[in-house]
Design a protein around this motif. Structure first.
Motif, short mmCIF file in Angstrom:
data_model
loop_
_atom_site.label_atom_id
_atom_site.label_comp_id
_atom_site.label_asym_id
_atom_site.label_seq_id
_atom_site.Cartn_x
_atom_site.Cartn_y
_atom_site.Cartn_z
N VAL A 60 33.97 119.95 109.24
CA VAL A 60 34.14 118.82 108.45
C VAL A 60 32.60 118.58 108.14
O VAL A 60 32.20 118.31 106.71
CB VAL A 60 34.88 117.67 108.98
CG1 VAL A 60 34.62 116.41 108.14
CG2 VAL A 60 36.33 118.14 109.13
N ILE A 61 31.59 118.22 108.98
CA ILE A 61 30.27 117.91 108.75
C ILE A 61 29.55 118.92 107.94
O ILE A 61 28.73 118.49 107.06
CB ILE A 61 29.71 117.78 109.95
CG1 ILE A 61 30.26 116.46 110.91
CG2 ILE A 61 28.18 117.56 109.92
CD1 ILE A 61 29.81 116.45 112.36
N HIS A 62 29.76 120.15 108.48
CA HIS A 62 29.25 121.20 107.46
C HIS A 62 29.69 121.56 106.08
O HIS A 62 28.89 121.55 105.23
CB HIS A 62 29.29 122.53 108.09
CG HIS A 62 28.37 123.87 107.67
ND1 HIS A 62 27.29 123.73 107.82
CD2 HIS A 62 29.00 124.93 106.98
CE1 HIS A 62 26.74 125.01 107.35
NE2 HIS A 62 27.85 125.51 106.53
N TYR A 63 30.88 121.57 105.73
CA TYR A 63 31.30 122.15 104.88
C TYR A 63 31.78 120.69 103.54
O TYR A 63 31.62 120.92 102.57
CB TYR A 63 32.81 123.08 104.88
CG TYR A 63 32.67 124.33 105.30
CD1 TYR A 63 31.74 125.04 104.77
CD2 TYR A 63 33.18 124.74 106.75
CE1 TYR A 63 31.30 126.33 105.25
CE2 TYR A 63 32.67 125.61 107.30
CZ TYR A 63 31.90 126.65 106.57
OH TYR A 63 31.69 127.85 107.15
N ARG A 64 32.41 119.72 104.30
CA ARG A 64 32.79 118.64 103.23
C ARG A 64 31.64 117.77 103.32
O ARG A 64 31.41 117.31 102.04
CB ARG A 64 33.91 117.85 104.37
CG ARG A 64 34.11 116.59 103.48
CD ARG A 64 35.48 116.08 103.53
NE ARG A 64 35.44 115.14 102.72
CZ ARG A 64 36.44 114.15 102.27
NH1 ARG A 64 37.48 114.76 102.93
NH2 ARG A 64 36.30 113.38 101.41
N PHE A 65 30.61 117.49 104.22
CA PHE A 65 29.61 116.68 103.86
C PHE A 65 28.05 117.35 103.73
O PHE A 65 27.18 116.65 103.73
CB PHE A 65 29.69 115.72 104.97
CG PHE A 65 30.66 114.83 105.19
CD1 PHE A 65 30.86 113.51 104.17
CD2 PHE A 65 31.70 114.75 106.06
CE1 PHE A 65 31.94 112.91 104.00
CE2 PHE A 65 32.84 113.92 106.13
CZ PHE A 65 32.98 113.06 105.31
N GLY A 66 28.12 118.56 103.65
CA GLY A 66 27.12 119.49 103.65
C GLY A 66 25.80 119.38 104.59
O GLY A 66 24.94 119.23 104.50
N GLY A 67 26.72 119.12 105.94
CA GLY A 67 25.74 118.98 107.26
C GLY A 67 25.11 117.63 107.24
O GLY A 67 24.93 117.60 108.57
N ALA A 68 25.44 116.69 106.60
CA ALA A 68 25.07 115.19 107.10
C ALA A 68 26.30 114.34 106.83
O ALA A 68 26.35 114.04 105.33
CB ALA A 68 23.72 114.78 106.81
N ALA A 69 27.21 113.84 107.79
CA ALA A 69 28.13 112.82 107.31
C ALA A 69 27.34 111.50 107.05
O ALA A 69 26.52 111.16 107.83
CB ALA A 69 29.06 113.15 108.23
N PRO A 70 27.99 110.64 106.43
CA PRO A 70 27.23 109.40 106.14
C PRO A 70 27.59 108.59 107.42
O PRO A 70 26.50 107.62 107.74
CB PRO A 70 28.03 108.64 105.03
CG PRO A 70 29.08 109.53 104.73
CD PRO A 70 28.93 110.73 105.54
N CYS A 71 28.46 108.58 108.39
CA CYS A 71 28.92 107.74 109.67
C CYS A 71 29.84 108.60 110.41
O CYS A 71 30.55 109.38 109.87
CB CYS A 71 29.19 106.31 109.18
SG CYS A 71 30.81 106.23 108.27
#
Length: 90
Positions: A18-29
């Motif tokens: 999820v962090i890698h694919y959905r948020f591009g390596g950086a989730a907001p929180c």
């Protein structure tokens, strides 16, 4: 670092993906990842999973990251070890 193999279970792997694919390596929180990973959107189990990922050194909290939500502990950013775990690199 010890020679023991790091165990990444299915929930932790889902959080990393999820962090890698959905948020591009950086989730907001942590909340954004927790709602995606927890069963049926459960925040409690999602937070536990995200905390395990951070404790394993696969991700870290970065309050200064540009994607970080202002009133959160910081953005959840993949470390090099976490990125390697998702992409299958050694």
């Amino acid at each position: 670092m010890s020679n023991r193999k790091r165990v990444v279970g299915p929930a932790m792997e889902a959080a990393l993906r999820v962090i890698h694919y959905r948020f591009g390596g950086a989730a907001p929180c942590k909340l954004a990842v927790a709602e995606e990973v927890g069963p049926y959107g459960s925040r409690y189990y999602g937070y536990r999973t995200v905390d395990r990922v951070i404790a394993a050194g696969l991700a870290k909290l970065d309050p200064k990251h540009p994607n970080a939500v202002r009133n959160s502990a910081g953005a959840v950013v993949l470390t090099d070890a976490g990125r390697a775990e998702v992409t299958g690199e050694k």
